[in-house]
Structures are given as C-alpha cells and as structure tokens.
Motif scaffolding. Structure first.
Motif, PDB file in Angstrom:
ATOM      1  N   LEU A  90     113.247   4.298  77.037  1.00 37.16           N
ATOM      2  CA  LEU A  90     112.736   3.905  75.720  1.00 37.16           C
ATOM      3  C   LEU A  90     112.377   2.418  75.683  1.00 37.16           C
ATOM      4  N   VAL A  91     111.196   2.134  75.150  1.00 39.28           N
ATOM      5  CA  VAL A  91     110.780   0.724  75.005  1.00 39.28           C
ATOM      6  C   VAL A  91     110.250   0.480  73.591  1.00 39.28           C
ATOM      7  N   TYR A  92     110.301  -0.787  73.189  1.00 38.45           N
ATOM      8  CA  TYR A  92     109.857  -1.194  71.851  1.00 38.45           C
ATOM      9  C   TYR A  92     108.746  -2.224  71.938  1.00 38.45           C
ATOM     10  N   GLY A  93     107.746  -2.054  71.107  1.00 39.58           N
ATOM     11  CA  GLY A  93     106.794  -3.131  70.838  1.00 39.58           C
ATOM     12  C   GLY A  93     105.850  -3.441  71.981  1.00 39.58           C
ATOM     13  N   ASP A  94     105.688  -4.722  72.288  1.00 42.06           N
ATOM     14  CA  ASP A  94     104.553  -5.141  73.118  1.00 42.06           C
ATOM     15  C   ASP A  94     104.827  -6.369  73.985  1.00 42.06           C
ATOM     16  N   LEU A 119      99.635   0.165  67.933  1.00 43.88           N
ATOM     17  CA  LEU A 119      99.178  -1.055  67.256  1.00 43.88           C
ATOM     18  C   LEU A 119      98.059  -1.690  68.072  1.00 43.88           C
ATOM     19  N   ARG A 120      97.062  -2.182  67.398  1.00 46.06           N
ATOM     20  CA  ARG A 120      95.966  -2.860  68.104  1.00 46.06           C
ATOM     21  C   ARG A 120      95.475  -4.050  67.286  1.00 46.06           C
ATOM     22  N   SER A 121      95.204  -5.150  68.013  1.00 42.58           N
ATOM     23  CA  SER A 121      94.542  -6.290  67.358  1.00 42.58           C
ATOM     24  C   SER A 121      93.082  -6.327  67.788  1.00 42.58           C
ATOM     25  N   GLU A 129      98.442  -7.431  73.437  1.00 42.87           N
ATOM     26  CA  GLU A 129      97.469  -6.335  73.355  1.00 42.87           C
ATOM     27  C   GLU A 129      97.411  -5.583  74.697  1.00 42.87           C
ATOM     28  N   ILE A 130      97.439  -6.331  75.784  1.00 44.55           N
ATOM     29  CA  ILE A 130      97.430  -5.707  77.119  1.00 44.55           C
ATOM     30  C   ILE A 130      98.704  -4.860  77.268  1.00 44.55           C
ATOM     31  N   ASN A 131      99.832  -5.441  76.894  1.00 39.89           N
ATOM     32  CA  ASN A 131     101.109  -4.735  77.040  1.00 39.89           C
ATOM     33  C   ASN A 131     101.127  -3.441  76.228  1.00 39.89           C
ATOM     34  N   ARG A 132     100.585  -3.492  75.016  1.00 46.63           N
ATOM     35  CA  ARG A 132     100.589  -2.286  74.158  1.00 46.63           C
ATOM     36  C   ARG A 132      99.704  -1.192  74.725  1.00 46.63           C
ATOM     37  N   ILE A 133      98.494  -1.593  75.119  1.00 46.37           N
ATOM     38  CA  ILE A 133      97.538  -0.578  75.597  1.00 46.37           C
ATOM     39  C   ILE A 133      98.103   0.105  76.836  1.00 46.37           C
ATOM     40  N   LYS A 151      95.624   6.598  64.314  1.00 48.05           N
ATOM     41  CA  LYS A 151      94.149   6.634  64.492  1.00 48.05           C
ATOM     42  C   LYS A 151      93.718   5.798  65.688  1.00 48.05           C
ATOM     43  N   ASN A 152      94.348   4.660  65.867  1.00 50.95           N
ATOM     44  CA  ASN A 152      94.008   3.828  67.035  1.00 50.95           C
ATOM     45  C   ASN A 152      94.224   4.611  68.327  1.00 50.95           C
ATOM     46  N   LEU A 153      95.302   5.381  68.378  1.00 49.71           N
ATOM     47  CA  LEU A 153      95.583   6.165  69.587  1.00 49.71           C
ATOM     48  C   LEU A 153      94.565   7.296  69.745  1.00 49.71           C
ATOM     49  N   GLU A 154      94.240   7.930  68.634  1.00 51.01           N
ATOM     50  CA  GLU A 154      93.228   8.993  68.646  1.00 51.01           C
ATOM     51  C   GLU A 154      91.928   8.463  69.246  1.00 51.01           C
ATOM     52  N   ASN A 155      91.565   7.244  68.855  1.00 48.18           N
ATOM     53  CA  ASN A 155      90.328   6.634  69.361  1.00 48.18           C
ATOM     54  C   ASN A 155      90.375   6.402  70.865  1.00 48.18           C
ATOM     55  N   GLU A 156      91.581   6.365  71.416  1.00 48.66           N
ATOM     56  CA  GLU A 156      91.719   6.205  72.869  1.00 48.66           C
ATOM     57  C   GLU A 156      92.104   7.541  73.512  1.00 48.66           C
ATOM     58  N   ASN A 157      91.864   8.629  72.758  1.00 47.40           N
ATOM     59  CA  ASN A 157      92.140   9.991  73.243  1.00 47.40           C
ATOM     60  C   ASN A 157      93.613  10.261  73.516  1.00 47.40           C
ATOM     61  N   ILE A 158      94.476   9.554  72.840  1.00 51.88           N
ATOM     62  CA  ILE A 158      95.913   9.851  72.975  1.00 51.88           C
ATOM     63  C   ILE A 158      96.323  10.608  71.715  1.00 51.88           C
ATOM     64  N   THR A 159      96.606  11.890  71.871  1.00 51.01           N
ATOM     65  CA  THR A 159      96.920  12.711  70.683  1.00 51.01           C
ATOM     66  C   THR A 159      98.189  13.548  70.874  1.00 51.01           C
TER      67      THR A 159
END
Ligand code: UD1
Ligand code: UDP
Length: 354
Positions: A90-94, A119-121, A129-133, A151-159
């Motif tokens: 388990l990890v948290y955040g970015d 989360l995305r900036s 941002e690199i760490n999150r993606i 929605k941000n994840l959906e846009n990157e095809n993560i569903t």
C-alpha cells in the motif's frame, strides 16, 4: 491478509494514521518507513501524536537527488518485500517513497494499492506528477478521493478497481479536530489571536527551486499587513539560505519550526486565510472552511476552486495580494466524502479477496 505499507514523507504519516487504525483491526500491517523525512518534527512527532505504530522497518534513505533517493529505496524495499511476501503493498500520494513502493511491488507481482489515486496537475515538471502517473499505472487498486480523480484515470484508460471512497485526509481531520482543540497551545505559544493572522506554508520544489518565484512570493508577503505565521519546511529554509534571503526583513512575519499535526489543525482552523502551495493544506483549509490562496499555477484539488474557496494565484505578486484581499463566502460542498474513506478502503479490499 498481510499488507506492507510504504511511507516516508510528512503527508503520508497523516494519511496513514486513519487507514492503519482500521486495517489493523483484522489484518497484519507491516510499516516500512523509507526515511525520506527524518527530522523529529517532520516524522517522529506524527507517529507519537497520531498513535501510528512504530515502523517495522526503517530504511534511513534520507535526502538526495531523485535518482539516488528513489534508487536507494528500491534496493532496500525489494529485499523486504521478497522476505515478507505480502498479499498487497500500500502506498499514499505522490512522493518518491510512493513511486519506489509501487515499482518494487509491481515488479514482484505484488498487487499495489494506491490511496489518493488519479490526481493530476497536468504539469509534468512537477516530480509529484511523474510519481502519481507512474504509480497509478502499476496499481491494482486505485482509491480516488474525488470524481475528478476517477475521470482523470478514465482518460488514461484506467478503469478496473477504481473507487471514489472520499479523502482519507478528511477522516484524519474529523478524528483529530477536537483533540487538537483540547491539546494544542500553538496560538498561545506564538501570541496569535483567533482569526487575527494568515497561515503560510511554502515548500514545493516548483517554487523553492526558482529564486525569481521565491522573490515574488516574498514580495507579496511583505505587502500583507496582517500578522503572518509560517512553519518553515526544511527544504524552503535551506533554499532561502542558499539564495542569501533573510525572512526577518518581512514585517509582521513569525517564522516557526514545522509543527505537529494537532498544532497545524489549530493553525489552519483559526487562520483568517491560508496561503500555501501544499496539497494537503489546501484541502484542510477547505474542510475547515478557511479561505485559501494557492501559490501555484495548477491545483489537483480543482473542487476547492469553486466559489473562490481556494484562489489559484500562481506566483504573481498582484494575484497573491488580490486573493488575500478578496472577500469570499463559499458554500463548501461535501466533495471529499463522508469521513469514512479508511473503512471503505479496507472493506473494498476484503470484498475483493473473499
Ligand atoms: C517531498 C515530496 C513532496 C511533498 C513533501 C511533503 C517528493 C519528490 N516530494 O518534498 O511531494 O509535498 O515531501 O512535505 O517526494 N529535509 C530536511 N529534513 C527532513 C526532510 C527534508 O532537512 O526531515 C530537507 C533536505 O534538505 C532535503 C529537502 O528538505 O533535501 C527536500 O526533502 P525531500 O524529501 O527530497 O523533498 P520535499 O521537498 O520534502
Ligand atoms: N503539516 C503539519 N505541520 C506543518 C506543516 C504541514 O503537520 O508544519 C501537515 C498538514 O496539516 C497536512 C500535511 O502536513 O496534513 C501536508 O503536508 P505537506 O504540506 O508537507 O505536503 P503536501 O500535502 O504538499 O504533499
């Protein structure tokens, strides 16, 4: 089930406190502290105040450039994960600790649980941002705090296995708010009157590592008459010293050491306004209905911008001052869940397992 939690930076201790409390009721949690943050007031104080169990492993990685810091974490974490053979990691955040944990587990085929996923900036110059993606793309369970994150994840095809369960930082605020009111003496200690000061926190590399931006920010602060209190992050302290900038030149500014979480909640809730570049502090201001000015060009927490509850000022002197002077009366909607995010996370993992 057996879960390894990897953490290492201040905001992760705060996020882990409510989750760990629920997780440990029926499961085995092994905490690995990478040592990314190590000053007592950046680390130990949170374990003590929030009753977070002592880490089972401490990697003592410390500070360094991204490659060295993350690389050292990878090497040390891999050994532990191979040895412990957890069901999940388990990890948290970015932070760099987040990325290291996720990468090690994914390569060893241990499913990764990412809390505060999506989360995305949209600014890839930010290390966060690199760490999150990267973390989102190797995670098995993605626990999002908001619909925007889903929605941000959906846009990157993560569903798959993406859940909006609310924000664990809201859980933490609800749990600790009254305790803070009872125990914290930070206002008295620093001679601060309720609603008589602005709270400042600045530490993001995108600001601290750019002397021009820091000069703008400080120029704005020097033009604000109201008393300002600023618990100074070590990164900012070191950078300002290297630029030869002396904060004593700014009138009505009280520089203090980083404070514990209970003091911080007290400082946020009693501030007239909060001026910050912190992710967590933007949300805490929102949870506690204190107007916020964010000294960044983007925020991941776009919900907070509604009705100027949070004003995105960048590092322009004028915009920071405008934000501070603006009268706002936002309605503060319930967009960060119901304060039961931690329980929902554990429920969801259990359901998936059985
Ligand atoms: C890290 C996270 C950032 C998060 C922040 C929370 C990354 C890339 N960044 O940034 O997303 O918002 O934590 O606070 O992971 N230092 C000390 N003592 C400490 C810790 C740090 O003196 O206990 C100083 C060192 O000079 C160090 C610098 O602060 O080089 C930066 O620390 P680091 O952990 O690399 O990044 P943060 O800026 O803290
Ligand atoms: N915080 C704290 N003491 C401080 C400054 C911040 O306890 O002196 C807490 C704050 O209340 C929030 C978290 O640290 O819960 C935010 O961490 P930080 O601003 O370091 O990182 P970010 O959220 O930007 O990643």
């Amino acid at each position: 089930m057996k879960i390894i939690t990897v953490l290492g930076a201040r905001p992760q201790f705060i996020k882990a406190a409510p989750v760990s409390r629920v997780l440990r009721k029926n499961h085995t949690e092994i905490i690995v502290h990478t040592g990314q943050h190590y000053d007592p007031n950046m680390s130990d104080i949170f374990f003590e105040e929030l009753n977070i169990p002592k880490p089972d492993y401490h990697l003592a990685v410390g500070s360094g450039n991204h490659g060295k810091q993350t690389g050292d974490m990878l090497i040390k974490l891999e050994e532990i994960v191979l040895d412990e053979k957890p069901d999940y990691l388990l990890v948290y955040g970015d932070t760099n600790s987040t990325l290291a944990g996720a990468l090690v587990a994914a390569k060893l085929h241990i499913p990764v649980i990412h809390i505060e996923a999506g989360l995305r900036s949209f600014n890839k110059k930010m290390p966060e941002e690199i760490n999150r993606i990267m973390t989102d793309h190797v995670s098995e369970f993605l626990f999002c705090p908001t619909d925007t994150a889903v929605k941000n994840l959906e846009n990157e095809n993560i569903t798959r296995n993406v859940f909006n369960i609310g924000d664990v930082m809201y859980d933490a605020v609800l749990y600790n708010r009254e305790i803070a009111e009872e125990k914290s003496t930070v206002l008295e200690k620093n001679d601060l009157e309720k609603k008589g000061y602005h709270l400042i926190t600045i530490h993001r590399a995108e600001n601290t590592d750019d002397i021009q931006k820091m000069q703008n920010i400080l120029e704005a602060f020097s033009k604000i008459d109201t008393v300002k209190v600023w618990p100074l992050h070590p990164r900012t302290k070191n950078k300002l010293a290297s630029y030869g900038i002396d904060l004593n030149a700014i009138p009505n500014l009280k520089i203090i050491e980083p404070v514990g979480y209970l003091d911080m909640l007290t400082l946020v809730s009693n501030a007239q306004k909060v001026i910050t570049d912190s992710g967590g502090v933007q949300k805490e201001a929102y949870f506690m209905k204190v107007p916020c000015i964010t000294v960044r060009e983007q925020t991941e927490w776009v919900e907070t911008l509604e009705e100027d509850a949070n004003i995105l000022a960048g590092t322009s002197v004028e915009k920071i001052l405008e934000g501070v002077q603006k009268n706002v009366s936002p309605s503060y909607k319930d967009v960060f869940g119901d304060g039961r995010a931690s329980e929902k996370i554990v429920d969801m993992i259990e359901t998936h397992q059985s």
